[in-house]
Scaffold this motif. Structure first.
Motif, mmCIF file in Angstrom:
data_model
loop_
_atom_site.group_PDB
_atom_site.id
_atom_site.type_symbol
_atom_site.label_atom_id
_atom_site.label_comp_id
_atom_site.label_asym_id
_atom_site.label_seq_id
_atom_site.Cartn_x
_atom_site.Cartn_y
_atom_site.Cartn_z
ATOM 1 N N ARG A 174 29.468 -65.140 0.401
ATOM 2 C CA ARG A 174 28.867 -66.374 0.486
ATOM 3 C C ARG A 174 29.172 -66.631 2.169
ATOM 4 O O ARG A 174 28.285 -67.179 2.794
ATOM 5 C CB ARG A 174 29.349 -67.480 -0.326
ATOM 6 C CG ARG A 174 29.030 -67.541 -1.687
ATOM 7 C CD ARG A 174 27.571 -67.126 -1.703
ATOM 8 N NE ARG A 174 27.316 -67.420 -3.143
ATOM 9 C CZ ARG A 174 27.270 -66.429 -4.149
ATOM 10 N NH1 ARG A 174 27.671 -65.288 -3.787
ATOM 11 N NH2 ARG A 174 26.892 -66.595 -5.460
ATOM 12 N N LEU A 175 30.387 -66.464 2.750
ATOM 13 C CA LEU A 175 30.811 -66.496 4.156
ATOM 14 C C LEU A 175 29.790 -65.538 4.790
ATOM 15 O O LEU A 175 29.344 -66.062 5.869
ATOM 16 C CB LEU A 175 32.174 -66.107 4.428
ATOM 17 C CG LEU A 175 33.029 -66.915 3.895
ATOM 18 C CD1 LEU A 175 34.643 -66.392 4.042
ATOM 19 C CD2 LEU A 175 33.069 -68.609 4.571
ATOM 20 N N ARG A 176 29.664 -64.231 4.312
ATOM 21 C CA ARG A 176 28.583 -63.442 5.222
ATOM 22 C C ARG A 176 27.203 -63.998 5.398
ATOM 23 O O ARG A 176 26.492 -64.075 6.250
ATOM 24 C CB ARG A 176 28.463 -62.041 4.675
ATOM 25 C CG ARG A 176 27.751 -60.961 5.433
ATOM 26 C CD ARG A 176 27.731 -59.617 4.815
ATOM 27 N NE ARG A 176 29.210 -59.279 4.599
ATOM 28 C CZ ARG A 176 29.598 -58.741 3.417
ATOM 29 N NH1 ARG A 176 28.835 -59.060 2.354
ATOM 30 N NH2 ARG A 176 30.847 -58.423 3.316
ATOM 31 N N SER A 177 26.653 -64.610 4.071
ATOM 32 C CA SER A 177 25.465 -65.248 3.943
ATOM 33 C C SER A 177 25.247 -66.493 4.986
ATOM 34 O O SER A 177 24.293 -66.563 5.785
ATOM 35 C CB SER A 177 25.105 -65.649 2.794
ATOM 36 O OG SER A 177 24.704 -64.383 1.782
ATOM 37 N N LEU A 178 26.344 -67.140 4.970
ATOM 38 C CA LEU A 178 26.223 -68.326 5.953
ATOM 39 C C LEU A 178 26.551 -68.067 7.357
ATOM 40 O O LEU A 178 25.791 -68.781 8.134
ATOM 41 C CB LEU A 178 27.422 -69.284 5.610
ATOM 42 C CG LEU A 178 27.272 -70.041 4.369
ATOM 43 C CD1 LEU A 178 28.825 -70.633 3.500
ATOM 44 C CD2 LEU A 178 26.222 -71.076 4.375
ATOM 45 N N GLU A 179 26.989 -66.820 7.680
ATOM 46 C CA GLU A 179 27.039 -66.283 8.977
ATOM 47 C C GLU A 179 25.659 -65.952 9.419
ATOM 48 O O GLU A 179 25.242 -66.164 10.698
ATOM 49 C CB GLU A 179 28.217 -65.452 9.343
ATOM 50 C CG GLU A 179 29.441 -66.028 9.493
ATOM 51 C CD GLU A 179 30.306 -64.518 9.666
ATOM 52 O OE1 GLU A 179 30.596 -64.483 10.866
ATOM 53 O OE2 GLU A 179 30.911 -64.063 8.710
ATOM 54 N N GLU A 180 25.014 -65.172 8.410
ATOM 55 C CA GLU A 180 23.687 -64.486 8.866
ATOM 56 C C GLU A 180 22.712 -65.665 9.072
ATOM 57 O O GLU A 180 21.921 -65.499 9.883
ATOM 58 C CB GLU A 180 23.000 -63.659 7.870
ATOM 59 C CG GLU A 180 24.131 -62.063 7.701
ATOM 60 C CD GLU A 180 23.931 -61.563 6.528
ATOM 61 O OE1 GLU A 180 23.139 -61.967 5.700
ATOM 62 O OE2 GLU A 180 24.438 -60.394 6.317
ATOM 63 N N ALA A 181 22.867 -66.981 8.278
ATOM 64 C CA ALA A 181 22.134 -68.146 8.476
ATOM 65 C C ALA A 181 22.085 -68.887 9.648
ATOM 66 O O ALA A 181 21.629 -69.878 9.960
ATOM 67 C CB ALA A 181 21.963 -68.779 7.283
ATOM 68 N N GLY A 182 23.313 -68.743 10.433
ATOM 69 C CA GLY A 182 23.701 -69.184 11.503
ATOM 70 C C GLY A 182 24.346 -70.666 11.300
ATOM 71 O O GLY A 182 24.334 -71.477 12.177
ATOM 72 N N ILE A 183 25.137 -70.835 9.983
ATOM 73 C CA ILE A 183 25.432 -72.127 9.609
ATOM 74 C C ILE A 183 27.106 -71.972 10.060
ATOM 75 O O ILE A 183 27.513 -72.971 10.350
ATOM 76 C CB ILE A 183 25.022 -72.229 8.006
ATOM 77 C CG1 ILE A 183 23.878 -72.545 8.045
ATOM 78 C CG2 ILE A 183 26.161 -73.382 7.566
ATOM 79 C CD1 ILE A 183 23.538 -72.456 6.547
ATOM 80 N N LEU A 184 27.702 -70.824 9.692
ATOM 81 C CA LEU A 184 29.228 -70.727 10.231
ATOM 82 C C LEU A 184 29.260 -69.562 11.031
ATOM 83 O O LEU A 184 28.312 -68.671 11.266
ATOM 84 C CB LEU A 184 30.073 -70.216 8.775
ATOM 85 C CG LEU A 184 30.382 -71.354 7.743
ATOM 86 C CD1 LEU A 184 31.077 -70.755 6.834
ATOM 87 C CD2 LEU A 184 31.067 -72.391 8.348
ATOM 88 N N GLN A 185 30.141 -69.739 11.869
ATOM 89 C CA GLN A 185 30.674 -68.485 12.803
ATOM 90 C C GLN A 185 32.025 -68.176 12.815
ATOM 91 O O GLN A 185 32.859 -69.007 12.991
ATOM 92 C CB GLN A 185 30.218 -68.983 14.259
ATOM 93 C CG GLN A 185 30.525 -67.996 15.463
ATOM 94 C CD GLN A 185 30.189 -68.511 16.653
ATOM 95 O OE1 GLN A 185 29.857 -69.787 17.007
ATOM 96 N NE2 GLN A 185 29.993 -67.597 17.664
ATOM 97 N N ALA A 186 32.158 -66.826 12.794
ATOM 98 C CA ALA A 186 33.672 -66.349 12.646
ATOM 99 C C ALA A 186 34.098 -66.256 13.968
ATOM 100 O O ALA A 186 33.421 -65.753 14.986
ATOM 101 C CB ALA A 186 33.778 -65.051 11.857
ATOM 102 N N VAL A 187 35.282 -66.782 14.417
ATOM 103 C CA VAL A 187 35.880 -67.050 15.711
ATOM 104 C C VAL A 187 37.177 -66.526 15.683
ATOM 105 O O VAL A 187 37.713 -66.605 14.479
ATOM 106 C CB VAL A 187 35.629 -68.078 16.464
ATOM 107 C CG1 VAL A 187 34.161 -68.851 16.557
ATOM 108 C CG2 VAL A 187 36.639 -69.401 15.636
ATOM 109 N N PRO A 188 38.026 -66.129 16.749
ATOM 110 C CA PRO A 188 39.316 -65.805 16.687
ATOM 111 C C PRO A 188 40.140 -67.094 16.334
ATOM 112 O O PRO A 188 39.708 -68.318 16.633
ATOM 113 C CB PRO A 188 39.715 -65.404 18.041
ATOM 114 C CG PRO A 188 38.354 -64.785 18.637
ATOM 115 C CD PRO A 188 37.334 -65.759 17.985
ATOM 116 N N ALA A 189 41.106 -66.878 15.469
ATOM 117 C CA ALA A 189 41.882 -68.017 15.066
ATOM 118 C C ALA A 189 42.392 -68.784 16.185
ATOM 119 O O ALA A 189 42.873 -68.269 17.085
ATOM 120 C CB ALA A 189 43.242 -67.403 13.996
ATOM 121 N N SER A 190 42.455 -70.073 15.908
ATOM 122 C CA SER A 190 42.716 -71.107 16.945
ATOM 123 C C SER A 190 44.381 -71.031 17.331
ATOM 124 O O SER A 190 44.656 -71.369 18.218
ATOM 125 C CB SER A 190 42.367 -72.593 16.636
ATOM 126 O OG SER A 190 42.880 -72.794 15.232
#
Length: 156
Positions: free
Chosen positions: A58-74
């Motif tokens: 689901r995280l991969r799908s949300l990234e592919e859809a442009g809804i979530l983005q994985a970024v370096p940890a804050s």
């Protein structure tokens, strides 16, 4: 064997296309949690009680859809955070509408439930209300869907 459902990404219906991207229970709960500042894989898994493989998908799908983005940890650690993109943030009214529908129809009178409140005031968020161009409340009977003509019908 898992059978993948047929996508509707070419449908002329915006509802069908949206459901193709966010119409899964886990997907909507991940988005809900992202609005509640959940950012790490482990935090999503802990909050939702979801299997690792399903969460990964689901995280991969949300990234592919442009809804979530994985970024370096804050916090500078080796982990990554999942943050809502502007496209993801635009789903806020959808989540609020689902929440308010659930509050109105799925809890007994007086039954305790979580409440969405405004940070600035601590007061519950007002009910969503659709308004027509004239500013008056818009009910289902005041609308219709203007459907596309079948491709071959316009040639007749």
């Amino acid at each position: 064997m898992v059978v993948k459902r047929k996508g509707v990404s070419d449908s002329p219906c915006p509802v069908a296309r949206a459901l193709d991207v966010i119409g899964d229970r886990w997907t909507l709960l991940i988005i809900r949690d992202a609005f509640d500042d959940v950012r790490r894989f482990g935090a999503f898994q802990s909050s939702l009680g979801i299997a690792r493989n399903i969460l990964t998908d689901r995280l991969r799908s949300l990234e592919e859809a442009g809804i979530l983005q994985a970024v370096p940890a804050s916090d500078g650690s080796a982990y990554q955070d999942y943050v809502l993109t502007p496209r993801g943030e635009s789903l806020f009214p959808v989540i609020v509408a689902l929440r308010q529908w659930g509050e109105g129809h799925l809890f007994a009178r007086g039954e305790a439930h979580s409440t969405l409140v405004e940070r600035a005031t601590g007061k519950p968020v007002p009910r969503l209300m659709l308004e027509g161009r004239d500013g008056k409340p818009l009910a289902p009977g005041h609308t219709y869907v203007k459907k596309l003509l079948p491709r071959n019908a316009s040639a007749q």
